[in-house]
Design a protein around this motif. Structure first.
Motif, PDB file in Angstrom:
ATOM      1  N   SER A 126     -65.376 -36.874  67.925  1.00  0.00           N
ATOM      2  CA  SER A 126     -65.991 -35.620  67.518  1.00  0.00           C
ATOM      3  C   SER A 126     -67.371 -35.736  67.842  1.00  0.00           C
ATOM      4  N   VAL A 127     -67.919 -34.326  68.050  1.00  0.00           N
ATOM      5  CA  VAL A 127     -69.478 -34.248  68.269  1.00  0.00           C
ATOM      6  C   VAL A 127     -70.130 -33.839  67.234  1.00  0.00           C
ATOM      7  N   SER A 128     -69.673 -33.635  66.311  1.00  0.00           N
ATOM      8  CA  SER A 128     -70.187 -32.858  64.965  1.00  0.00           C
ATOM      9  C   SER A 128     -70.736 -33.859  63.984  1.00  0.00           C
ATOM     10  N   GLU A 129     -70.987 -33.569  62.749  1.00  0.00           N
ATOM     11  CA  GLU A 129     -71.438 -34.331  61.468  1.00  0.00           C
ATOM     12  C   GLU A 129     -71.067 -35.702  61.368  1.00  0.00           C
ATOM     13  N   HIS A 130     -69.656 -35.975  61.544  1.00  0.00           N
ATOM     14  CA  HIS A 130     -69.056 -37.449  61.231  1.00  0.00           C
ATOM     15  C   HIS A 130     -68.940 -37.970  62.384  1.00  0.00           C
TER      16      HIS A 130
ATOM     17  N   VAL B 204     -57.110 -42.100  55.874  1.00  0.00           N
ATOM     18  CA  VAL B 204     -58.008 -43.124  54.855  1.00  0.00           C
ATOM     19  C   VAL B 204     -57.219 -44.036  54.487  1.00  0.00           C
ATOM     20  N   MET B 205     -56.005 -44.253  54.127  1.00  0.00           N
ATOM     21  CA  MET B 205     -55.365 -45.705  53.811  1.00  0.00           C
ATOM     22  C   MET B 205     -55.488 -46.547  55.101  1.00  0.00           C
ATOM     23  N   LEU B 206     -55.816 -45.987  56.299  1.00  0.00           N
ATOM     24  CA  LEU B 206     -55.893 -47.040  57.577  1.00  0.00           C
ATOM     25  C   LEU B 206     -57.650 -47.281  57.579  1.00  0.00           C
ATOM     26  N   CYS B 207     -58.260 -46.455  57.384  1.00  0.00           N
ATOM     27  CA  CYS B 207     -59.683 -46.957  57.668  1.00  0.00           C
ATOM     28  C   CYS B 207     -60.733 -46.851  56.536  1.00  0.00           C
ATOM     29  N   GLY B 208     -60.239 -46.395  55.290  1.00  0.00           N
ATOM     30  CA  GLY B 208     -61.144 -46.430  54.236  1.00  0.00           C
ATOM     31  C   GLY B 208     -61.708 -44.818  53.755  1.00  0.00           C
ATOM     32  N   ASN B 209     -62.287 -44.759  52.480  1.00  0.00           N
ATOM     33  CA  ASN B 209     -62.599 -43.083  52.455  1.00  0.00           C
ATOM     34  C   ASN B 209     -64.107 -43.151  52.691  1.00  0.00           C
ATOM     35  N   SER B 210     -64.542 -42.023  52.434  1.00  0.00           N
ATOM     36  CA  SER B 210     -65.808 -41.730  53.024  1.00  0.00           C
ATOM     37  C   SER B 210     -66.426 -40.561  52.140  1.00  0.00           C
ATOM     38  N   ASN B 211     -67.685 -40.523  51.921  1.00  0.00           N
ATOM     39  CA  ASN B 211     -68.370 -39.428  51.087  1.00  0.00           C
ATOM     40  C   ASN B 211     -69.089 -38.790  51.807  1.00  0.00           C
ATOM     41  N   ASP B 212     -68.611 -37.471  51.799  1.00  0.00           N
ATOM     42  CA  ASP B 212     -69.058 -36.364  52.666  1.00  0.00           C
ATOM     43  C   ASP B 212     -70.558 -35.916  52.147  1.00  0.00           C
ATOM     44  N   PHE B 213     -71.001 -36.369  51.054  1.00  0.00           N
ATOM     45  CA  PHE B 213     -72.130 -35.751  50.383  1.00  0.00           C
ATOM     46  C   PHE B 213     -73.417 -36.770  50.817  1.00  0.00           C
TER      47      PHE B 213
ATOM     48  N   ASP C 109     -72.800 -38.659  53.717  1.00  0.00           N
ATOM     49  CA  ASP C 109     -72.674 -38.846  55.198  1.00  0.00           C
ATOM     50  C   ASP C 109     -72.135 -40.220  55.309  1.00  0.00           C
ATOM     51  N   GLU C 110     -71.434 -40.753  54.139  1.00  0.00           N
ATOM     52  CA  GLU C 110     -70.934 -42.082  54.372  1.00  0.00           C
ATOM     53  C   GLU C 110     -69.658 -42.369  55.503  1.00  0.00           C
ATOM     54  N   LYS C 111     -69.818 -43.261  56.227  1.00  0.00           N
ATOM     55  CA  LYS C 111     -68.725 -43.353  57.163  1.00  0.00           C
ATOM     56  C   LYS C 111     -67.571 -44.243  56.538  1.00  0.00           C
TER      57      LYS C 111
END
Length: 333
Positions: free
Chosen positions: A219-223, A167-176, A178-180
């Motif tokens: 990953s093949v899934s949601e994210h 997260v420090m490396l790439c930034g945060n994301s909001n699962d709700f 589907d934010e990258k």
């Protein structure tokens, strides 16, 4: 004077972000053993309302205890999202007890838990989780990112695990939504971690070199694949011949193999997700195993590192192994 102060501050920040190289002691030091064993589980962090755990977390914890008892576990890698949905606010948070201490109670799980932070942890106070290391005998979270070194007993071989803060490396994301990840909050922190990582990888003579973070490379899934990690981390894993990369974030179990690096997704510690929307967004033929079915009741990974190989087994909480693969030690030319 200002220059000296800047130097002191920079040094302090650098020391706070990473952790000096040292060899970890194994709890059990039997004279006839010749391997290191550990569990890896991600996204295990319960819920922020009573009873503060989920059925999947409870079932997975129970099976983890059985596998650790029967197969052995020297330590556990906690791959982030340790407390849903917004981490913890302080080191005194009752969530440490309700979602961690009161769940993983078996004697076989009273081993070191080496912890890293996920996106939900960064929604709260990650420093509080680091500070909890001083309150718990088994919670080991010395810094946002750090390196672990182990001597594999009676073999002369070394296992190194580099724990990252993606997260420090790439930034945060909001699962709700589907934010990258949109990029790091502070580029200076991201670049400092990347510089540290590259230095560690370049100097490593470990026979088995693992890197762990929360976000997946593949990953093949949601994210799906994390573009930032594909750009910044993936080339380093290949260049320095990493054995494997372990992560969570997607709530399932996956094994993807690409260019002699094993990509282990172990994010089924609390929720399950069968989503495979990114199946065609990973290298063709690289997916060796996937499950996110509710019928598994959850899951985790057991790994054993021996003199010349690393055996990775995926377990479902229902009580059976689902997939096993073997990775070779690093070859230096």
């Amino acid at each position: 004077m200002a220059l000296l102060l800047t130097s002191v501050i920079t040094t302090a920040i650098s020391m706070a972000c990473c952790y000096p190289t040292a060899f970890q002691d194994l709890v059990e030091s039997s004279s006839n053993r010749s391997s290191i064993k550990f569990l890896a589980v991600g996204d295990w962090g319960g819920v922020p309302y009573p009873p503060y755990i989920t059925a999947v977390q409870k079932a997975t914890a129970r099976e983890m205890s059985k596998v650790a008892d029967q197969m052995g576990a020297d330590f556990i890698l906690a791959l982030g999202d340790n407390f849903y949905y917004k981490g913890v606010n302080s080191v005194d948070s009752p969530r440490f007890k309700d979602t961690f201490e009161a769940v993983y109670t078996a004697k076989s799980l009273k081993v070191p838990w080496y912890v890293l932070a996920g996106n939900h942890d960064h929604a709260g106070n990650v420093k509080a989780q680091i500070d909890y290391s001083h309150r718990s005998d088994r919670w080991k979270f010395p810094s946002y990112y750090y390196e672990l070194n182990f001597r594999i007993p009676n073999t002369g071989k070394i296992l190194t695990i580099i724990m990252l803060d993606t997260v420090m490396l790439c930034g945060n994301s909001n699962d709700f939504t589907d934010e990258k990840p949109r990029g790091p909050l502070r580029k200076v922190d991201a670049n400092r971690q990347l510089t540290w990582l590259q230095g560690r990888l370049a100097r490593s003579k470990a026979d088995f070199l693992l890197v762990a973070g929360h976000y997946p490379v593949w990953s093949v899934s949601e994210h799906g694949p994390t573009e930032c990690l594909l750009q910044r981390l993936h080339p380093l894993l290949l260049k320095y011949k990493a054995t494997a990369y372990l992560c969570g974030h997607d709530h399932n179990l996956q094994y993807i193999e690409e260019s002699d690096v094993g990509y282990v997704v172990s994010g089924a510690g609390n929720f399950l997700d069968p989503d495979i929307r990114h199946w065609n967004h990973v290298p063709k033929g690289s997916v060796k195993f996937f499950t996110g079915q509710a019928s598994t009741l959850g899951g985790f990974v057991h790994a054993e590192v021996t003199k010349n190989k690393m055996i990775v087994t995926f377990f479902q909480a229902r009580g059976t192994s689902l997939y096993r693969t073997v990775l070779s030690q690093r070859q230096f030319k």
